[in-house]
Design a protein around this motif. Structure first.
Motif, PDB file in Angstrom:
ATOM      1  N   SER A   1       0.833  -1.203   0.000  1.00 13.78           N
ATOM      2  CA  SER A   1       0.000   0.000   0.000  1.00 13.78           C
ATOM      3  C   SER A   1       0.870   1.257   0.000  1.00 13.78           C
ATOM      4  CB  SER A   1      -0.924  -0.009   1.218  1.00 13.78           C
ATOM      5  OG  SER A   1      -1.716   1.150   1.266  1.00 13.78           O
TER       6      SER A   1
ATOM      7  N   GLU B   1       2.151   1.807  -3.514  1.00 20.13           N
ATOM      8  CA  GLU B   1       1.108   2.246  -4.436  1.00 20.13           C
ATOM      9  C   GLU B   1       0.712   3.696  -4.195  1.00 20.13           C
ATOM     10  OE1 GLU B   1      -3.446   1.019  -5.804  1.00 20.13           O
ATOM     11  OE2 GLU B   1      -2.516   0.050  -4.070  1.00 20.13           O
TER      12      GLU B   1
ATOM     13  N   THR C   1      -0.350   5.347 -12.983  1.00 22.67           N
ATOM     14  CA  THR C   1       0.291   4.123 -13.468  1.00 22.67           C
ATOM     15  C   THR C   1       1.554   4.440 -14.247  1.00 22.67           C
ATOM     16  OG1 THR C   1      -1.975   3.269 -13.695  1.00 22.67           O
ATOM     17  CG2 THR C   1      -0.187   1.850 -14.435  1.00 22.67           C
TER      18      THR C   1
ATOM     19  N   LEU D   1       4.213   5.054 -11.499  1.00 26.01           N
ATOM     20  CA  LEU D   1       4.582   3.810 -10.829  1.00 26.01           C
ATOM     21  C   LEU D   1       5.360   2.885 -11.751  1.00 26.01           C
ATOM     22  CD1 LEU D   1       1.218   3.187  -8.927  1.00 26.01           C
ATOM     23  CD2 LEU D   1       3.385   3.910  -7.921  1.00 26.01           C
TER      24      LEU D   1
ATOM     25  N   ILE E   1       2.269  -3.925  -7.967  1.00 23.50           N
ATOM     26  CA  ILE E   1       1.745  -2.581  -7.700  1.00 23.50           C
ATOM     27  C   ILE E   1       0.899  -2.081  -8.872  1.00 23.50           C
ATOM     28  CG2 ILE E   1       2.371  -0.189  -7.223  1.00 23.50           C
ATOM     29  CD1 ILE E   1       2.810  -2.242  -4.924  1.00 23.50           C
TER      30      ILE E   1
ATOM     31  N   ARG F   1      -2.431  -3.824  -8.643  1.00 20.49           N
ATOM     32  CA  ARG F   1      -3.244  -3.229  -7.571  1.00 20.49           C
ATOM     33  C   ARG F   1      -3.857  -1.907  -8.030  1.00 20.49           C
ATOM     34  NH1 ARG F   1      -2.011  -4.329  -1.890  1.00 20.49           N
ATOM     35  NH2 ARG F   1      -2.322  -2.096  -1.540  1.00 20.49           N
ATOM     36  N   ASN F   2      -3.099  -1.122  -8.765  1.00 19.82           N
ATOM     37  CA  ASN F   2      -3.563   0.199  -9.179  1.00 19.82           C
ATOM     38  C   ASN F   2      -4.636   0.120 -10.264  1.00 19.82           C
ATOM     39  OD1 ASN F   2      -3.137   3.121  -8.807  1.00 19.82           O
ATOM     40  ND2 ASN F   2      -2.535   3.074 -10.960  1.00 19.82           N
TER      41      ASN F   2
END
Length: 470
Positions: A223, A226, A256, A259, A271, A274-275
């Motif tokens: 978390s 992210e 995104t 990241l 990650i 998850r996003n």
């Protein structure tokens, strides 16, 4: 003879190897009072993909479940009204008993799981909770006291400070603490001080991806990457222009992109998944008049195909397909099935029992959902404005009945009926309407049919105005 002996030796090593690599954990549930008992076990694959197994325990003689476990990891268990997090490894044999409403553990990983039970239920934790309305220095002192307590609790139950669980928990607590401090910085400090305070307080050592590569099972670390990773690398990339860029850019594309450029393996694909995992559903909530301004789910996921591993990419495509199929269940004009819900006295009520001769607006909320709570005044306003034409009910998808009850006590929840869907996001109600994020507003006709099931608050106001204002 020599050949036979070599064969037997080889066979012995193969069998031993198979035993060493046992990939199942067994959990025994003792002193269960009510049958049947449904057990829902959810774990994440090494790529962060949710996998759920459901077990129906029908008789007292069969109260054990067997879970395929590929690595040391957390497993999230739902048992009727109780939710818990277990730590399991391949080969674990764990027994859980209930005593005074708490889980008591026997067998393998007793200390690890007792710590997790204390993590969620220790009475001192609420006393040590932090206050975002305090000054920054006081807030930091509060978080330090909280996590000192948690780490001392860890030392109480885990003697081996070199064990994987101990190091995993220490790391997760560290990421959790730093996230809390950064949340304060981002939400409570003046704009002209935000960047400098953020850079001073962020724990940059947590971004040593190579050093931390064995901890993809750490939920608070993931978390942190992210949410705070985006904030950190976004500020590093765009400097003082970051806030203005994020206001103008398409949210999922910007987050995104940042990241994908900065998070390194083995965390990158986890990650990004998850996003992106809820984007197909959230895209559906975009008003039709604005959809052309947003990247479609397929185009967005294809944009990061080279950054995602095959399992994550394929699962995201499967999510798009499942979402399209799920929408048929609650398409306009479909009949709403009956659901078992609960009201504040914890007694069951059938969903159809709330019907009258008016259309129904359902406000889906939870006690932890800030946007839901901030929207309550507007829903109250709509309830009052259209009281002759519309019936408003609220349905909580909190994890537990107690959290739902606390929400009723603490907030002015709208609706002539304030109901609870046991099981939260896994409840029959939430599953039918494919609810993965809230708040969510669902408009039904008086004859139990769907008018619109994916309304935002702004869309809802317009829809009600067009329907009821002549």
């Amino acid at each position: 003879m020599k050949t036979d002996l070599l064969f037997l030796v080889a066979l012995f090593f193969i069998i031993s190897s198979c035993k060493d690599k046992q990939e199942f954990a067994v959990v025994h549930f003792k002193n269960i009072d009510e049958f049947p008992q449904k057990i829902i076990a959810t774990q994440l694959s090494k790529n962060g993909i949710s996998q759920t197994d459901t077990f129906n325990l029908d008789v007292p003689e069969k109260t054990s479940i067997s879970l395929e476990i590929e690595r040391p990891q957390y497993v999230y268990i739902q048992r009727n009204s109780k939710n818990s997090r277990l730590f399991l490894t391949p080969g674990t044999d764990l027994t859980i008993r209930q005593k005074n409403g708490r889980d008591v553990f026997e067998g393998d990983l007793k200390g690890e799981n007792t710590y997790l039970e204390e993590f969620y239920n220790n009475e001192q934790i609420e006393v040590l909770s932090w206050d975002y309305n305090a000054s920054f220095n006081t807030f930091k002192e509060q978080t330090t006291a909280y996590f000192d307590f948690m780490n001392n609790l860890l030392d109480t139950y885990i003697a081996d400070t070199t064990s994987y669980f101990y190091r995993l928990s220490k790391l997760d607590n560290r990421a959790f603490e730093n996230s809390a401090i950064l949340d304060y910085v981002l939400t409570r400090t003046p704009s002209d001080k935000k960047d400098s305070l953020f850079h001073v307080n962020i724990d940059k050592d947590l971004f040593d991806f190579k050093k931390l590569k064995d901890y993809t099972a750490a939920p608070y670390l993931l978390s942190f990457y992210e949410k705070k990773g985006f904030e950190y690398y976004g500020r590093e990339t765009y400097g003082v222009y970051f806030d203005s860029i994020r206001q103008a850019a398409e949210h999922y594309v910007l987050t995104t992109d940042v990241l994908a450029e900065n998070i390194q393996p083995p965390f990158k694909s986890v990650i990004l998944y998850r996003n992106l995992q809820y984007y197909p559903e959230e895209f559906d909530y975009v008003p039709d008049s604005l959809k052309a301004k947003f990247t479609t789910p397929r185009k967005l996921i294809d944009r990061y195909q080279n950054d995602l591993n095959d399992e994550s990419y394929d699962e995201l495509l499967a999510k798009i397909a499942r979402n399209e199929s799920n929408k048929l269940r609650y398409a306009s004009g479909t009949t709403v099935p009956d659901f078992k819900l609960q009201h504040a006295k914890q007694e069951e009520i059938n969903f159809r029992d709330v019907y009258t001769d008016k259309p129904i607006l359902i406000d889906v909320w939870a006690s932890w959902c800030g946007p839901c709570i901030r929207s309550f005044p507007k829903v109250h306003e709509l309830q009052e404005l259209y009281q002759d034409d519309l019936k408003v009910i609220s349905i909580s998808i909190d994890k537990t009945f107690d959290l739902y009850q606390k929400g009723l006590d603490n907030y002015e929840v709208p609706g002539s009926f304030k109901l609870y869907a046991e099981g939260g996001f896994s409840s029959a109600f939430a599953t039918h309407f494919n609810i993965v994020s809230i708040p969510r507003y669902i408009l039904l006709s008086a004859d139990e049919k769907v008018i619109e099931a994916t309304l935002s608050l702004a869309d809802l106001e317009e829809k009600l105005k067009n329907r009821f204002v002549k």
